[in-house]
Design an enzyme around this catalytic site. Structure first.
Site, PDB file in Angstrom:
ATOM      1  N   LYS A 115       1.274  -1.179   0.030  1.00 31.81           N
ATOM      2  CA  LYS A 115      -0.270  -0.364   0.187  1.00 31.81           C
ATOM      3  C   LYS A 115       0.927   1.205   0.368  1.00 31.81           C
ATOM      4  O   LYS A 115       0.657   2.123  -0.584  1.00 31.81           O
ATOM      5  CB  LYS A 115      -1.138   0.040   1.048  1.00 31.81           C
ATOM      6  CG  LYS A 115      -2.055  -1.456   0.977  1.00 31.81           C
ATOM      7  CD  LYS A 115      -2.831  -1.106   0.097  1.00 31.81           C
ATOM      8  CE  LYS A 115      -3.846  -2.027   0.674  1.00 31.81           C
ATOM      9  NZ  LYS A 115      -5.245  -2.425  -0.490  1.00 31.81           N
ATOM     10  N   LYS A 197      -3.499 -10.632  -8.358  1.00 32.55           N
ATOM     11  CA  LYS A 197      -4.730 -11.086  -8.269  1.00 32.55           C
ATOM     12  C   LYS A 197      -5.973 -10.048  -8.915  1.00 32.55           C
ATOM     13  O   LYS A 197      -6.198  -8.521  -8.938  1.00 32.55           O
ATOM     14  CB  LYS A 197      -4.805 -10.825  -6.298  1.00 32.55           C
ATOM     15  CG  LYS A 197      -5.647 -10.002  -5.240  1.00 32.55           C
ATOM     16  CD  LYS A 197      -5.854 -10.218  -4.368  1.00 32.55           C
ATOM     17  CE  LYS A 197      -6.002  -8.821  -3.025  1.00 32.55           C
ATOM     18  NZ  LYS A 197      -7.827  -8.845  -3.910  1.00 32.55           N
ATOM     19  N   LYS A 200     -10.909  -5.500  -6.373  1.00 32.14           N
ATOM     20  CA  LYS A 200     -12.678  -4.799  -6.051  1.00 32.14           C
ATOM     21  C   LYS A 200     -11.507  -3.033  -6.536  1.00 32.14           C
ATOM     22  O   LYS A 200     -11.946  -2.357  -7.812  1.00 32.14           O
ATOM     23  CB  LYS A 200     -12.433  -4.300  -5.078  1.00 32.14           C
ATOM     24  CG  LYS A 200     -13.940  -5.222  -4.840  1.00 32.14           C
ATOM     25  CD  LYS A 200     -14.901  -4.727  -3.733  1.00 32.14           C
ATOM     26  CE  LYS A 200     -14.205  -6.282  -2.222  1.00 32.14           C
ATOM     27  NZ  LYS A 200     -13.672  -5.296  -1.364  1.00 32.14           N
TER      28      LYS A 200
HETATM   29  P1  ATP Z   1     -10.068  -4.159  -1.942  1.00 30.46           P
HETATM   30  O1  ATP Z   1      -9.120  -4.285  -3.731  1.00 30.46           O
HETATM   31  O2  ATP Z   1     -10.491  -2.815  -2.253  1.00 30.46           O
HETATM   32  O3  ATP Z   1      -8.774  -4.322  -1.453  1.00 30.46           O
HETATM   33  P2  ATP Z   1     -10.351  -6.754  -2.575  1.00 30.46           P
HETATM   34  O4  ATP Z   1     -10.663  -7.594  -3.980  1.00 30.46           O
HETATM   35  O5  ATP Z   1      -8.951  -6.866  -2.026  1.00 30.46           O
HETATM   36  O6  ATP Z   1     -10.531  -5.425  -2.540  1.00 30.46           O
HETATM   37  P3  ATP Z   1     -11.097  -7.159   0.751  1.00 30.46           P
HETATM   38  O7  ATP Z   1     -12.607  -6.709   0.726  1.00 30.46           O
HETATM   39  O8  ATP Z   1      -9.950  -6.834   0.462  1.00 30.46           O
HETATM   40  O9  ATP Z   1     -11.746  -7.444  -1.618  1.00 30.46           O
HETATM   41  O10 ATP Z   1     -12.248  -8.844   0.510  1.00 30.46           O
HETATM   42  C1  ATP Z   1     -12.621  -9.342   1.019  1.00 30.46           C
HETATM   43  C2  ATP Z   1     -12.398 -10.970   0.408  1.00 30.46           C
HETATM   44  O11 ATP Z   1     -12.554 -11.370  -0.334  1.00 30.46           O
HETATM   45  C3  ATP Z   1     -10.978 -11.287   1.519  1.00 30.46           C
HETATM   46  O12 ATP Z   1     -11.801 -12.924   2.138  1.00 30.46           O
HETATM   47  C4  ATP Z   1     -10.295 -11.534   0.657  1.00 30.46           C
HETATM   48  O13 ATP Z   1      -9.561 -13.206   1.043  1.00 30.46           O
HETATM   49  C5  ATP Z   1     -10.651 -12.064  -0.546  1.00 30.46           C
HETATM   50  N1  ATP Z   1     -10.384 -12.323  -2.115  1.00 30.46           N
HETATM   51  C6  ATP Z   1      -9.655 -10.579  -2.699  1.00 30.46           C
HETATM   52  N2  ATP Z   1      -9.608 -11.283  -3.808  1.00 30.46           N
HETATM   53  C7  ATP Z   1      -8.864 -12.452  -3.966  1.00 30.46           C
HETATM   54  C8  ATP Z   1      -8.545 -13.537  -4.929  1.00 30.46           C
HETATM   55  N3  ATP Z   1      -8.014 -12.892  -6.263  1.00 30.46           N
HETATM   56  N4  ATP Z   1      -8.923 -14.067  -4.479  1.00 30.46           N
HETATM   57  C9  ATP Z   1      -9.308 -15.524  -3.513  1.00 30.46           C
HETATM   58  N5  ATP Z   1     -10.149 -14.581  -2.359  1.00 30.46           N
HETATM   59  C10 ATP Z   1      -9.976 -12.973  -2.532  1.00 30.46           C
HETATM   60 MG    MG Z   2      -7.864  -6.556  -0.639  1.00 28.76          MG
END
Ligand code: ATP
Ligand code: MG
Length: 339
Positions: A115, A197, A200
């Protein structure tokens, strides 16, 4: 038999994607139907402030996360589905845990370093103490299982450390929480270009969102990285090809996956049987069919503000009952019960 407590959260930072679904939400739905578990799932709106200080979209984002969770099968009558900021007990536990968290070790956390690279102009203290707040989210319900994707594994280790330090200093109150996935191994859905990965808030053109329509899904999948095909029969698949197969295993029939697996294994230089173009077309169709009912249901729920408000109130009541019970134990262990 006492039920095992389960906690997990999702940040309201954008649309939910396949990684959220297969890394987290799919387990939520199975766990809510499992008699062994007592589940708490929340929208992590405090956590979103560490990276998304602009809050103009926050309310609709919070509503969407709730709507998309329900559209994926979560039942607010079976679980506590709540918003983090509705449970102030979490903030108090966060304060106590901060006294057990050391600056040097927080600075070494890989997610913090990432970050800092991404937002060098906003390295706020909330970003540094993200794992402390996450530990408070989990420990406030004395949870032992945390269904999350692979990217959260290290944060769980940190949460266990804090539980351990707390117990060591003040007496046994907090059980050790572990990351959980029904399949065993934690899931990481890669982005379509194979770099990092699905997410969002990053990699958006290479992430498949539950709300994407068929055209957009097709466009994203058709430009996913492939190559000329394997040089020898039964080759090990490169990451980006394995990723397409992983996605296919998630949404296509077993027969479809088996056909393309067989084609891949039969292929060699000069005799390429597998057609990645056809594979991607099929994957896009199956993906669109998977997403459509979810996005339609989510849109309906999101437009029903009365229903959303009822769910949010009900979730807050359930979560606060559990959180205040834990906080009572914690205050008493520390020696902060003066009444
Ligand atoms: P941001 O980019 O805003 O951090 P994010 O997609 O990483 O969003 P989070 O809200 O941080 O989502 O995580 C929500 C859940 O989804 C967590 O349990 C995280 O481990 C899971 N998760 C997020 N991205 C992945 C991925 N690409 N594959 C598997 N699990 C994921
Ligand atoms: Mg995340």
């Amino acid at each position: 038999m006492e039920k095992e407590v389960v906690v997990s959260g999702i940040r309201p930072t954008g649309f939910l994607h396949l990684g959220n679904y297969f890394g987290a939400m799919r387990n939520y739905v199975r766990m809510q139907n499992d008699e062994k578990f007592n589940c708490y799932f929340f929208v992590a709106n405090w956590h979103s402030l560490t990276t998304h200080p602009d809050t103009r979209e926050l309310q609709s984002s919070v509503h969407r996360v709730i709507a998309e969770n329900i559209a994926c099968g979560l039942d607010p009558d079976k679980v506590a589905l709540y918003i983090q900021s509705d449970v102030p007990e979490i903030a108090e536990l966060y304060l106590y845990l901060n006294m057990l968290a050391y600056k040097g070790e927080l600075e070494k956390t890989p997610t913090f370093k990432d970050k800092v690279r991404l937002q060098p102009d906003n390295v706020n203290a909330g970003l540094l103490t993200y794992p402390v707040l996450m530990a408070a989210d989990i420990l406030i319900h004395r949870a032992v299982k945390v269904p999350v994707g692979k990217d959260q594994e290290q944060h769980l280790e940190i949460a266990r450390n804090y539980a351990d330090r707390f117990n060591h200093r003040y007496g046994e109150v907090l059980p050790a929480p572990y990351a959980f996935n029904y399949g065993g191994e934690l899931v990481k859905i890669m982005s379509l270009d194979g770099n990092g990965k699905m997410s969002k808030s990053e990699n958006q053109m290479n992430t498949l969102y539950l709300a994407d329509d068929a055209d957009l899904i097709r466009k994203k999948i058709m430009k996913a990285k492939t190559d000329q095909g394997p040089a020898e029969p039964n080759s090990v698949k490169p990451d980006y090809i394995e990723n397409l197969f992983t996605l296919m295993r998630l949404v296509s029939t077993e027969d479809t996956v088996a056909k393309f697996e067989a084609d891949f294994n039969a292929s060699s230089a000069g005799n390429v049987v597998i057609r990645y173009g056809d594979m991607k077309k099929q994957l896009a169709e199956d993906m669109a069919a998977f997403m459509k009912p979810i996005s339609e249901k989510a849109a309906d729920i999101q437009n029903n503000k009365e229903l959303l408000n009822r769910i949010i109130r009900q979730g807050a009541d359930k979560a606060r009952a559990s959180a205040s019970a834990t906080l009572k134990l914690i205050r008493s262990a520390i020696g902060m019960d003066y009444s």
